[in-house]
Every structure is written in C-alpha cells, then in structure tokens.
Design a protein around this motif. Structure first.
Motif, mmCIF file in Angstrom:
data_model
loop_
_atom_site.group_PDB
_atom_site.id
_atom_site.type_symbol
_atom_site.label_atom_id
_atom_site.label_comp_id
_atom_site.label_asym_id
_atom_site.label_seq_id
_atom_site.Cartn_x
_atom_site.Cartn_y
_atom_site.Cartn_z
ATOM 1 N N ARG A 197 -12.354 96.302 -34.648
ATOM 2 C CA ARG A 197 -12.602 96.559 -33.229
ATOM 3 C C ARG A 197 -13.665 97.653 -33.065
ATOM 4 N N ASN A 198 -13.585 98.683 -33.914
ATOM 5 C CA ASN A 198 -14.598 99.738 -33.881
ATOM 6 C C ASN A 198 -15.979 99.175 -34.201
ATOM 7 N N ALA A 199 -16.061 98.298 -35.227
ATOM 8 C CA ALA A 199 -17.348 97.701 -35.599
ATOM 9 C C ALA A 199 -17.887 96.824 -34.469
ATOM 10 N N SER A 200 -17.016 96.077 -33.806
ATOM 11 C CA SER A 200 -17.476 95.209 -32.712
ATOM 12 C C SER A 200 -18.024 96.021 -31.550
ATOM 13 N N ARG A 201 -17.430 97.186 -31.282
ATOM 14 C CA ARG A 201 -17.946 98.045 -30.205
ATOM 15 C C ARG A 201 -19.316 98.621 -30.571
ATOM 16 N N ASN A 202 -19.505 98.942 -31.854
ATOM 17 C CA ASN A 202 -20.831 99.395 -32.287
ATOM 18 C C ASN A 202 -21.871 98.285 -32.130
ATOM 19 N N ILE A 203 -21.474 97.048 -32.483
ATOM 20 C CA ILE A 203 -22.388 95.906 -32.338
ATOM 21 C C ILE A 203 -22.715 95.673 -30.871
ATOM 22 N N ALA A 204 -21.715 95.849 -29.984
ATOM 23 C CA ALA A 204 -21.962 95.697 -28.544
ATOM 24 C C ALA A 204 -22.956 96.734 -28.043
ATOM 25 N N GLN A 205 -22.812 97.979 -28.489
ATOM 26 C CA GLN A 205 -23.736 99.034 -28.067
ATOM 27 C C GLN A 205 -25.154 98.771 -28.543
ATOM 28 N N ARG A 206 -25.280 98.290 -29.779
ATOM 29 C CA ARG A 206 -26.613 97.980 -30.299
ATOM 30 C C ARG A 206 -27.213 96.778 -29.568
ATOM 31 N N GLY A 207 -26.372 95.820 -29.207
ATOM 32 C CA GLY A 207 -26.865 94.674 -28.452
ATOM 33 C C GLY A 207 -27.397 95.081 -27.092
ATOM 34 N N GLU A 208 -26.679 95.965 -26.414
ATOM 35 C CA GLU A 208 -27.145 96.433 -25.100
ATOM 36 C C GLU A 208 -28.447 97.199 -25.222
ATOM 37 N N ALA A 209 -28.567 98.022 -26.278
ATOM 38 C CA ALA A 209 -29.809 98.757 -26.498
ATOM 39 C C ALA A 209 -30.967 97.811 -26.792
ATOM 40 N N ALA A 210 -30.715 96.776 -27.597
ATOM 41 C CA ALA A 210 -31.767 95.807 -27.931
ATOM 42 C C ALA A 210 -32.197 95.032 -26.689
ATOM 43 N N TRP A 211 -31.233 94.657 -25.831
ATOM 44 C CA TRP A 211 -31.562 93.928 -24.603
ATOM 45 C C TRP A 211 -32.398 94.801 -23.661
ATOM 46 N N THR A 212 -32.006 96.077 -23.534
ATOM 47 C CA THR A 212 -32.747 96.997 -22.669
ATOM 48 C C THR A 212 -34.159 97.206 -23.186
ATOM 49 N N ALA A 213 -34.300 97.367 -24.509
ATOM 50 C CA ALA A 213 -35.634 97.555 -25.089
ATOM 51 C C ALA A 213 -36.491 96.323 -24.875
ATOM 52 N N GLY A 214 -35.906 95.138 -25.041
ATOM 53 C CA GLY A 214 -36.660 93.905 -24.821
ATOM 54 C C GLY A 214 -37.054 93.718 -23.377
ATOM 55 N N ARG A 215 -36.174 94.112 -22.440
ATOM 56 C CA ARG A 215 -36.476 93.987 -21.016
ATOM 57 C C ARG A 215 -37.605 94.928 -20.627
ATOM 58 N N GLU A 216 -37.585 96.141 -21.159
ATOM 59 C CA GLU A 216 -38.664 97.096 -20.850
ATOM 60 C C GLU A 216 -39.994 96.635 -21.399
ATOM 61 N N SER A 217 -39.957 95.944 -22.558
ATOM 62 C CA SER A 217 -41.219 95.491 -23.162
ATOM 63 C C SER A 217 -41.846 94.357 -22.366
ATOM 64 N N ARG A 218 -41.023 93.701 -21.503
ATOM 65 C CA ARG A 218 -41.548 92.598 -20.700
ATOM 66 C C ARG A 218 -42.093 93.056 -19.344
ATOM 67 N N VAL A 219 -41.930 94.323 -19.042
ATOM 68 C CA VAL A 219 -42.441 94.836 -17.748
ATOM 69 C C VAL A 219 -43.959 94.939 -17.817
ATOM 70 N N PRO A 220 -44.693 94.404 -16.822
ATOM 71 C CA PRO A 220 -46.152 94.478 -16.851
ATOM 72 C C PRO A 220 -46.648 95.929 -16.846
ATOM 73 N N ALA A 221 -47.725 96.137 -17.569
ATOM 74 C CA ALA A 221 -48.292 97.489 -17.622
ATOM 75 C C ALA A 221 -48.832 97.884 -16.261
ATOM 76 N N THR A 222 -48.727 99.158 -15.926
ATOM 77 C CA THR A 222 -49.227 99.659 -14.651
ATOM 78 C C THR A 222 -50.753 99.712 -14.664
ATOM 79 N N PRO A 223 -51.386 99.070 -13.664
ATOM 80 C CA PRO A 223 -52.849 99.032 -13.674
ATOM 81 C C PRO A 223 -53.446 100.429 -13.425
#
Length: 394
Positions: free
Chosen positions: A368-394
């Motif tokens: 259960r502890n390992a699954s919570r760590n995997i969940a936290q890393r998944g959320e971080a990876a999703w957030t990083a991927g979402r930020e990388s898709r934001v268009p650059a400010t002109p």
C-alpha cells in the motif's frame, strides 16, 4: 484502438475436415516458402513472391491465400529479426539464438492463417461465415460468441481475421478498430503496485491477493508433473486436455483485476499510475520463501511465469476505452520510500508485508505504501506533461 474478438466456429461434420485440411495445406506451403526465403537470405516480400507465388498456385492455393501465406512468412522473419536485435533469444553464440539463426522458421500444422474480406464474409444476423478452403468455398459455417462480442464485430470489425485450430476446435480471431474515449482531466491518480503475494495493490484500497491463484497454479504444476511421469496414453490425453487451462485461468484473473481498477478510477474521475514493467523480474526478489509459498523454488516459478505485461496491457486498453488517463512511472525505491516524509531507507522495509519508516515512524502495509508512492509520481508526471503542452508566451 485495435482489439481482437475471438469467436468459436461450429462447423458441420462435413465442413470440419475441409477447414483442418486447409490449415494443414497452407502451413505446409508456408514451411516451403520459409525454406526458400531462408535459402535466398530472406528477400523482401515482393521479391519472395516472384520465387514462390507460381508454385503456391500450383499447390491449389487461391490467389489471396497464396499472397497471405507469403506475407505470413515474411512477417515471421521480421519478428524473428526484431527478437534477435532486442536480445530476447539470448546473447550471440547462445544455443537458442544459434538455433534460431541457422534454421528456417517452421509453422505448426494448426498455425493461424489470415483471411481478408475476399475469402471470408460474415453474416451477423444469422451468425454464420462463408470461408475459402482448399476444397472450395464453404458457406453457412455457424459461429458462437457473446452478445457484446457480436456487437463489437458488427460495428467495428476491420482488416483481417485469423483462422486457428486448437485441440480440434476452430476459432476466428477478428481485428476490430474501436474508437478511444476522450480522456478527462483527472482529479488525482490511483497508483498500482504489482507483485506476486499481492498481484495488484492500489492506493485507493483495492488489493488483489495472489494466494488463491498461486495455489491453483501450484496444483496445476503438480498434476502436470504426475501425468508426465506416468507417461501412459491416457496420461498424455489428459495433458493435452489440460493444455492452456492455467493460461486461461490467469488471463481471466487479469481481466477481473484490470476491470476493477479501471472502474474505480472512472468512478472517482482519477487517472491510473502504473509502474514501468521493464526489469520487474529483477526488482522482485525471492531470497526467502514468501508466506504461503512453500519453497523458494516454487516462488521462482511463480515469478517467471506470471503475466505482468498482460495485466498492464489489459489495464491500458480498458482505460483507453473508458477515457481514463494512464501514466507510467519509474518504480525505483517505491518499496523503500516513505509515502509521508519521502525518506528512502532500505531498512524501512521490515518484511515482505510490513513498512516501518525509520524517520517519521509511519507504519503501513508495504504494498500500500508503494502504491501511494507510485500515485504521487504519476500525478507529478501528469502535471509535468501538462505544463510542457502549454504554448510559450509570445
């Protein structure tokens, strides 16, 4: 998204021999084409066709069947080359790899044969097919499948279907192109930790214990061992009858686990965070017998025969159909890292089931502890991927 639907053919007494003879004929022809391809250094499909097509037609194969046979052989060599390159057949000079590289690819007499819409037609309303054979085209061959499978076939079937024979029973495996659901923005992530004692443990509280399945598999292994040692004709018949039973049982268990996880994620509008499967058999250690596993030897059998990749594939394709986002994360040290304070220490893993943080004192189930760590890393990876898709400010 491509999925396959399998239906069971129920041919009449005079239809079954024609189907069996067809498979034997096309696979015998495929072995001849494979020998020609090996002798000529495995040329491209067009060149291979020039050397073999006329002979295949003379053997009684139809135009489409001859072309599919040639393509099947060429695809087999492409797959072999990819497996050699990936190291799946061992290192250079190993016995297995040498055998694969020095002999032509061989097809079993009942190996699958692809059919396209020119030599196979479906009648969904009456649940029959019309199929080409070496004895001529056979019409009104009945098939059986579930209502959901029939609906999928009717609405989404595209491309080829494979005819295959297993233990005297004929099946058609059809390719269906199913549209993926639009993924939603997850409110959180459910981490999934994979193992053997517990097949899957999620951060949301679900745990699929492996006790029953491992007991079933151990019993099947014992029965196989006894029948093989007996060696009589009746024992061999029983071995053949029980063939693939354990595989079907494990696949059914994987389907149930995957559906449970995806349904929970969809219900809570969460995403699913899975661990990268590469190297999982090296990460899972068997230094001591585990709980209900009676001996280390059986533990190794359980480790190396469990379908980790199949469970991951089932979760991914069911999630795509439901629109559930899925991310893959590096699972390194998730079993040694505290999900509360983030401290990594090998001593935190007190036992296979118990996690005790030496820093903050948190006590939890290790999976259960390992699954919570995997969940936290998944959320971080999703957030990083979402930020990388934001268009650059002109």
């Amino acid at each position: 998204m491509k999925i396959v639907v399998q239906v069971k053919l129920m041919p009449e007494a005079d239809q079954a021999p024609a189907l069996s003879a067809t498979l034997h004929s096309v696979n015998e022809a495929a072995n001849w084409v494979s020998a020609v391809a090996f002798e000529r250094g495995v040329p491209r499909e067009y060149e291979l066709r020039k050397h073999t097509y006329g002979e295949l037609r003379a053997r009684g194969l139809g135009s489409q069947a001859a072309q599919h046979t040639i393509k099947k052989v060429r695809d087999a060599y492409t797959t072999l080359k990819a497996n050699i390159k990936a190291g799946n057949l061992g290192k250079p000079g190993s016995k297995r790899r040498t055998k694969a590289e020095t002999k032509p690819v061989i097809f079993r007499p009942e190996a699958a044969q692809p059919y396209d819409d020119r030599c196979l037609s479906w009648q969904y309303d009456v649940q029959t097919v019309s199929i080409w054979t070496t004895a001529g085209r056979i019409k009104n061959v009945r098939f059986a499948c579930s209502a959901d499978a029939l609906k999928t076939l009717r609405e989404h079937r595209q491309g080829e279907s494979d005819l295959v024979e297993r233990d005297g029973v004929f099946y058609l495996v059809a390719v269906c192109e199913v549209p993926e659901a639009e993924p939603y923005e997850p409110g959180g992530f459910i981490g999934v930790d994979l193992g053997i004692v517990n097949i899957a443990t999620t951060s949301s509280g679900y745990q699929a214990a492996g006790r029953g399945l491992n007991r079933h598999r151990k019993r099947q292994a014992g029965l196989r061992r006894k029948l093989q040692a007996k060696g009589t004709k009746s024992a061999k018949r029983l071995l053949k009858k029980r063939n693939r039973r354990e595989t079907r049982h494990a696949a059914n268990a994987n389907h149930i686990i995957a559906k449970t996880i995806v349904t929970e994620a969809e219900r809570t509008s969460s995403g699913i965070s899975l661990e990268e499967l590469k190297g999982i058999r090296q990460r899972v250690r068997l230094r001591k017998p585990w709980g209900h596993l009676p001996a280390e030897g059986w533990g190794r059998v359980a480790l190396h025969s469990w379908a980790f990749a199949q469970l991951g594939d089932f979760i991914v394709y069911k999630a795509k159909r439901a629109g559930v986002p899925v991310v893959f994360v590096d699972p390194a040290y998730t079993s040694q890292q505290c999900c509360e304070c983030g401290r990594i220490d090998k001593k935190n893993r007190a036992s296979q089931a118990l996690f005790t943080c030496r820093n903050c004192g948190v006590v939890a189930h290790a999976d259960r502890n390992a699954s919570r760590n995997i969940a936290q890393r998944g959320e971080a990876a999703w957030t990083a991927g979402r930020e990388s898709r934001v268009p650059a400010t002109p």
